[in-house]
Enzyme design. Structure first.
Site, PDB file in Angstrom:
ATOM      1  N   CYS A  10      -0.459  -0.492  -6.724  1.00 59.94           N
ATOM      2  CA  CYS A  10      -0.277  -1.952  -6.671  1.00 59.94           C
ATOM      3  C   CYS A  10      -0.847  -2.644  -7.923  1.00 59.94           C
ATOM      4  O   CYS A  10      -2.052  -2.578  -8.188  1.00 59.94           O
ATOM      5  CB  CYS A  10      -0.964  -2.480  -5.409  1.00 59.94           C
ATOM      6  SG  CYS A  10      -1.022  -4.283  -5.357  1.00 59.94           S
ATOM      7  N   VAL A  50      -2.315  -6.120   0.160  1.00 57.52           N
ATOM      8  CA  VAL A  50      -3.507  -5.838  -0.635  1.00 57.52           C
ATOM      9  C   VAL A  50      -3.274  -6.424  -2.021  1.00 57.52           C
ATOM     10  O   VAL A  50      -2.122  -6.604  -2.419  1.00 57.52           O
ATOM     11  CB  VAL A  50      -3.771  -4.313  -0.718  1.00 57.52           C
ATOM     12  CG1 VAL A  50      -4.221  -3.788   0.606  1.00 57.52           C
ATOM     13  CG2 VAL A  50      -2.571  -3.532  -1.241  1.00 57.52           C
ATOM     14  N   GLU A  62      -5.514 -12.153  -2.011  1.00 58.15           N
ATOM     15  CA  GLU A  62      -4.851 -12.820  -3.150  1.00 58.15           C
ATOM     16  C   GLU A  62      -5.567 -12.547  -4.469  1.00 58.15           C
ATOM     17  O   GLU A  62      -6.657 -13.072  -4.734  1.00 58.15           O
ATOM     18  CB  GLU A  62      -4.705 -14.340  -2.939  1.00 58.15           C
ATOM     19  CG  GLU A  62      -3.746 -14.731  -1.842  1.00 58.15           C
ATOM     20  CD  GLU A  62      -2.288 -14.301  -2.101  1.00 58.15           C
ATOM     21  OE1 GLU A  62      -1.905 -14.114  -3.263  1.00 58.15           O
ATOM     22  OE2 GLU A  62      -1.560 -14.133  -1.120  1.00 58.15           O
ATOM     23  N   SER A  63      -4.895 -11.769  -5.300  1.00 59.21           N
ATOM     24  CA  SER A  63      -5.522 -11.304  -6.547  1.00 59.21           C
ATOM     25  C   SER A  63      -5.982 -12.452  -7.445  1.00 59.21           C
ATOM     26  O   SER A  63      -7.058 -12.382  -8.051  1.00 59.21           O
ATOM     27  CB  SER A  63      -4.549 -10.407  -7.311  1.00 59.21           C
ATOM     28  OG  SER A  63      -3.372 -11.100  -7.647  1.00 59.21           O
TER      29      SER A  63
HETATM   30  N1  LIG Z   1       0.162 -12.604  -3.994  1.00 61.23           N
HETATM   31  C1  LIG Z   1      -0.465 -11.347  -3.675  1.00 61.23           C
HETATM   32  C2  LIG Z   1       0.572 -10.238  -3.757  1.00 61.23           C
HETATM   33  C3  LIG Z   1       0.003  -8.898  -3.306  1.00 61.23           C
HETATM   34  C4  LIG Z   1       1.115  -7.900  -3.016  1.00 61.23           C
HETATM   35  O1  LIG Z   1       2.321  -8.219  -2.993  1.00 61.23           O
HETATM   36  N2  LIG Z   1       0.694  -6.671  -2.745  1.00 61.23           N
HETATM   37  C5  LIG Z   1       1.657  -5.669  -2.363  1.00 61.23           C
HETATM   38  C6  LIG Z   1       1.337  -4.316  -2.965  1.00 61.23           C
HETATM   39  S1  LIG Z   1       1.663  -4.336  -4.706  1.00 61.23           S
HETATM   40  C7  LIG Z   1       1.621  -5.481  -0.869  1.00 61.23           C
HETATM   41  O2  LIG Z   1       0.575  -5.452  -0.265  1.00 61.23           O
HETATM   42  N3  LIG Z   1       2.803  -5.360  -0.302  1.00 61.23           N
HETATM   43  C8  LIG Z   1       2.964  -5.188   1.098  1.00 61.23           C
HETATM   44  C9  LIG Z   1       3.947  -6.190   1.624  1.00 61.23           C
HETATM   45  O3  LIG Z   1       4.585  -6.898   0.840  1.00 61.23           O
HETATM   46  O4  LIG Z   1       4.095  -6.267   2.818  1.00 61.23           O
HETATM   47  C10 LIG Z   1      -1.651 -11.108  -4.613  1.00 61.23           C
HETATM   48  O5  LIG Z   1      -1.640 -11.650  -5.735  1.00 61.23           O
HETATM   49  O6  LIG Z   1      -2.614 -10.430  -4.223  1.00 61.23           O
END
Ligand SMILES: N[C@@H](CCC(=O)N[C@@H](CS)C(=O)NCC(=O)O)C(=O)O
Length: 190
Positions: A10, A50, A62-63
């Site tokens: 990720c 995550v 949220e990163s």
């Molecule tokens: N806006 C979130 C995006 C995080 C994200 O999309 N993480 C992905 C992994 S790269 C995830 O957990 N995906 C699972 C899903 O979309 O259900 C951030 O900035 O943390």
């Protein structure tokens, strides 16, 4: 002790890993299988995504928000400029990131009809503008470098048409925290 709910693949988690490394913060990792997420993850983040950072009862997803939190909690070394105008511009770059390079990266990776075109368009914009951005390392670079590493090392994308971008990526990879992240991606690619 900080716990990071993490996934090596990720790029959003990579942002947090790089900030933690730059700040020299110790933490433990709970690796989440994104293909079979445990139900309890929704208690920590209703979106089920995550990265999630946990410190005792404090749980933060949220990163973008996590990076800012770490910057305030561990101010040294500073990863945001001191000047409020410059800080705002860094935040703007990070905020806009997901809707341009971030989205087109995923469109390309999924093989969407115009994914390659969209990605090329974004990379060209990036290439034209990167020279105008301050050549100072901080949260903006940390926010986008995980995608560049993955394009080059995981998707085998040829970045040679974007020499300024490639040069910036290579220089960023000289930093131990970014090099460690390139190592995580190299392990995924094998
Ligand atoms: N806006 C979130 C995006 C995080 C994200 O999309 N993480 C992905 C992994 S790269 C995830 O957990 N995906 C699972 C899903 O979309 O259900 C951030 O900035 O943390």
């Amino acid at each position: 002790m900080i716990t990071l709910y993490d996934a090596p693949r990720c790029p959003y988690c990579a942002r947090v890993r790089i900030v933690l490394a730059e700040k020299g913060v110790e933490y433990e990792t709970v690796e989440i299988d994104l293909a079979a997420r445990p139900d309890w993850i929704y208690e920590k983040n209703p979106l089920g995504k995550v990265p999630i950072l946990e410190e005792g009862a404090f749980v933060l997803p949220e990163s973008e928000v996590i990076m800012e939190y770490l910057e305030e909690r561990y101010p040294e070394p500073a990863l945001l400029p001191a000047d409020p105008v410059e800080r705002a511009l860094v935040r703007l770059v990070i905020h806009r990131f997901d809707t341009n390079l971030g989205d087109s990266y995923y469109a390309f990776r999924r093989g969407d009809e115009h994914g390659a075109e969209r990605l090329a368009h974004c990379l060209s914009f990036f290439e034209r503008n990167i020279g105008r951005w301050p050549d100072r390392y901080g949260l903006a670079e940390i926010a986008y470098v995980p995608w560049l590493i993955r394009l080059r090392d995981l998707l085998g994308f040829d970045l040679s048409a974007y020499p300024a971008l490639l040069d910036r990526l290579e220089r960023l990879c000289e930093r131990p925290a970014v090099a460690a992240e390139a190592g995580v991606v190299a392990a995924l690619a094998t």
